[in-house]
Design an enzyme around this catalytic site. Structure first.
Site, PDB file in Angstrom:
ATOM      1  N   ASN A  29      -5.048  43.399  17.063  1.00 44.30           N
ATOM      2  CA  ASN A  29      -5.560  44.503  16.255  1.00 44.30           C
ATOM      3  C   ASN A  29      -4.362  45.355  15.844  1.00 44.30           C
ATOM      4  O   ASN A  29      -3.832  46.116  16.644  1.00 44.30           O
ATOM      5  CB  ASN A  29      -6.551  45.328  17.096  1.00 44.30           C
ATOM      6  CG  ASN A  29      -6.970  46.615  16.406  1.00 44.30           C
ATOM      7  OD1 ASN A  29      -6.751  46.783  15.202  1.00 44.30           O
ATOM      8  ND2 ASN A  29      -7.575  47.520  17.166  1.00 44.30           N
ATOM      9  N   LYS A  56      -4.266  47.766  13.860  1.00 42.95           N
ATOM     10  CA  LYS A  56      -4.608  49.156  13.507  1.00 42.95           C
ATOM     11  C   LYS A  56      -3.922  49.507  12.168  1.00 42.95           C
ATOM     12  O   LYS A  56      -3.738  48.614  11.344  1.00 42.95           O
ATOM     13  CB  LYS A  56      -4.222  50.107  14.640  1.00 42.95           C
ATOM     14  CG  LYS A  56      -4.725  49.603  15.994  1.00 42.95           C
ATOM     15  CD  LYS A  56      -4.628  50.597  17.094  1.00 42.95           C
ATOM     16  CE  LYS A  56      -5.149  49.951  18.372  1.00 42.95           C
ATOM     17  NZ  LYS A  56      -5.238  50.885  19.491  1.00 42.95           N
ATOM     18  N   HIS A  90     -14.738  49.847  17.266  1.00 40.98           N
ATOM     19  CA  HIS A  90     -13.531  50.177  18.036  1.00 40.98           C
ATOM     20  C   HIS A  90     -13.588  51.649  18.455  1.00 40.98           C
ATOM     21  O   HIS A  90     -14.089  52.493  17.710  1.00 40.98           O
ATOM     22  CB  HIS A  90     -12.285  49.895  17.197  1.00 40.98           C
ATOM     23  CG  HIS A  90     -11.032  50.013  18.003  1.00 40.98           C
ATOM     24  ND1 HIS A  90     -10.443  51.217  18.277  1.00 40.98           N
ATOM     25  CD2 HIS A  90     -10.291  49.069  18.639  1.00 40.98           C
ATOM     26  CE1 HIS A  90      -9.381  51.014  19.042  1.00 40.98           C
ATOM     27  NE2 HIS A  90      -9.269  49.717  19.276  1.00 40.98           N
ATOM     28  N   GLU A 120     -11.508  53.913  18.419  1.00 39.00           N
ATOM     29  CA  GLU A 120     -10.913  54.857  17.459  1.00 39.00           C
ATOM     30  C   GLU A 120     -11.897  55.159  16.331  1.00 39.00           C
ATOM     31  O   GLU A 120     -11.943  56.285  15.830  1.00 39.00           O
ATOM     32  CB  GLU A 120      -9.586  54.295  16.928  1.00 39.00           C
ATOM     33  CG  GLU A 120      -8.494  54.391  17.992  1.00 39.00           C
ATOM     34  CD  GLU A 120      -7.439  53.298  17.948  1.00 39.00           C
ATOM     35  OE1 GLU A 120      -7.288  52.641  16.912  1.00 39.00           O
ATOM     36  OE2 GLU A 120      -6.781  53.101  18.990  1.00 39.00           O
ATOM     37  N   GLU A 137     -12.968  47.513  26.171  1.00 39.32           N
ATOM     38  CA  GLU A 137     -11.715  48.261  26.056  1.00 39.32           C
ATOM     39  C   GLU A 137     -11.904  49.661  26.619  1.00 39.32           C
ATOM     40  O   GLU A 137     -12.389  50.562  25.908  1.00 39.32           O
ATOM     41  CB  GLU A 137     -11.306  48.381  24.591  1.00 39.32           C
ATOM     42  CG  GLU A 137     -11.071  47.063  23.898  1.00 39.32           C
ATOM     43  CD  GLU A 137     -10.211  47.259  22.664  1.00 39.32           C
ATOM     44  OE1 GLU A 137      -9.100  46.723  22.644  1.00 39.32           O
ATOM     45  OE2 GLU A 137     -10.636  47.962  21.746  1.00 39.32           O
ATOM     46  N   GLY A 193      -3.596  52.103  24.241  1.00 40.31           N
ATOM     47  CA  GLY A 193      -2.391  52.754  23.727  1.00 40.31           C
ATOM     48  C   GLY A 193      -1.716  53.677  24.726  1.00 40.31           C
ATOM     49  O   GLY A 193      -0.822  54.437  24.373  1.00 40.31           O
ATOM     50  N   SER A 204      -3.807  48.147  26.445  1.00 41.36           N
ATOM     51  CA  SER A 204      -2.435  47.965  26.940  1.00 41.36           C
ATOM     52  C   SER A 204      -2.169  46.564  27.498  1.00 41.36           C
ATOM     53  O   SER A 204      -1.429  46.418  28.473  1.00 41.36           O
ATOM     54  CB  SER A 204      -2.097  49.048  27.972  1.00 41.36           C
ATOM     55  OG  SER A 204      -2.198  50.339  27.383  1.00 41.36           O
ATOM     56  N   GLY A 233      -3.504  45.547  20.954  1.00 41.96           N
ATOM     57  CA  GLY A 233      -3.074  46.484  19.914  1.00 41.96           C
ATOM     58  C   GLY A 233      -1.566  46.448  19.758  1.00 41.96           C
ATOM     59  O   GLY A 233      -1.003  45.561  19.104  1.00 41.96           O
ATOM     60  N   GLY A 234      -0.888  47.401  20.394  1.00 41.76           N
ATOM     61  CA  GLY A 234       0.555  47.559  20.227  1.00 41.76           C
ATOM     62  C   GLY A 234       1.353  46.269  20.376  1.00 41.76           C
ATOM     63  O   GLY A 234       2.239  45.973  19.550  1.00 41.76           O
TER      64      GLY A 234
END
Ligand code: PGA
Length: 248
Positions: A9, A11, A93, A95, A165, A171, A210, A231-232
């Site tokens: 993802n 983002k 999600h 967010e 999640e 994050g 994470s 994600g990251g």
């Protein structure tokens, strides 16, 4: 056997350059692994990602509209996604729930629209730190899933992936321990079994929050963790490729 899936993802990150560099590498990795690799870049990059993805790497959107078409400025419909060859879409999600005020009712409507269009809906659920500390983790997570399950047929579960999640792990660098994650995944599996014992075994349940190369293996070793929503670390080629390989 349910599918192992490693989903990236992005983002609101990345660039055309990242698409052009990463996708060909993921195509190579996809030849060596049984796991399904899924990439979810920002909407403007979807067509280019799809053009480079080959047969084995799936490309998905990060969001979709619950509406079919019309005067909904800024929205993207499920039929536009299928027209461009997308196979998956992330829905709900944290967010989107927290920053864009998406409610359970909207999430349900989006999942239904996606599934009816032939997409696989990756339903994202998870509790905040406050909810976990108050002992409400399972109530929150299973509640977010129940509203969706109540509106789908069991046959439609072949187009459903659940991504657990925990919001406090997204994050933040704080991953749930593999035992914490497994506890929730097992509870989700039991919830699914309450609807259909056999089909509950076929739904992939991903962990997100994470996930990186150094913790993926331990998470993937848990019996009810069927992959990751990353994600990251999905923006860093070596990290993401290592996670994909560990899912095999
Ligand atoms: P993270 O994000 O891996 O950067 O924590 C996961 C996600 O939000 O899907």
């Amino acid at each position: 056997m349910r599918k192992k899936i490693v989903a990236g993802n992005w983002k609101m990150n990345g660039s055309l350059e990242l698409v052009n560099n990463l996708l060909p590498r993921l195509v190579e990795v996809s030849e060596e692994t049984q796991a399904q690799i899924l990439v979810c870049p920002p909407a403007p990059y979807l067509t280019q990602a799809q053009a480079l993805a080959g047969d084995k790497v799936a490309v998905g959107a990060q969001n979709c509209s619950e509406q079919a078409s019309g005067a909904f400025t800024g929205e993207v419909s499920v039929s536009m996604l299928t027209e461009l060859g997308m196979s998956h879409v992330l829905i709900g999600h944290s967010e989107r729930r927290a920053i864009y005020s998406e409610t359970d009712a909207l999430v349900v409507a989006k999942v239904k629209a996606a599934v009816e269009a032939g997409l696989v809906a990756v339903l994202c659920v998870g509790e905040t730190l406050e909810q976990r500390e108050a002992g409400h983790t399972l109530g929150v997570v299973l509640g977010q899933i129940k509203v969706v399950l109540d509106e789908l047929t069991v046959e439609q579960w072949s187009q459903l992936v659940v991504a657990y999640e925990p919001v406090w792990a997204i994050g933040t660098g704080k991953t749930a321990t593999s035992a914490q994650a497994q506890d929730v995944h097992q509870a989700i599996r039991q919830q699914l079994a309450g609807y259909d014992v056999q089909q509950a075994e076929a739904v992939s349940i991903l962990y997100g929050g994470s996930v990186k190369a150094s913790n993926a293996g331990e998470l993937f070793a848990q019996p009810d963790i069927d992959g990751a929503l990353v994600g990251g670390a999905s923006l860093v080629a070596e990290e993401f490729i290592s996670i994909c390989r560990q899912a095999d």
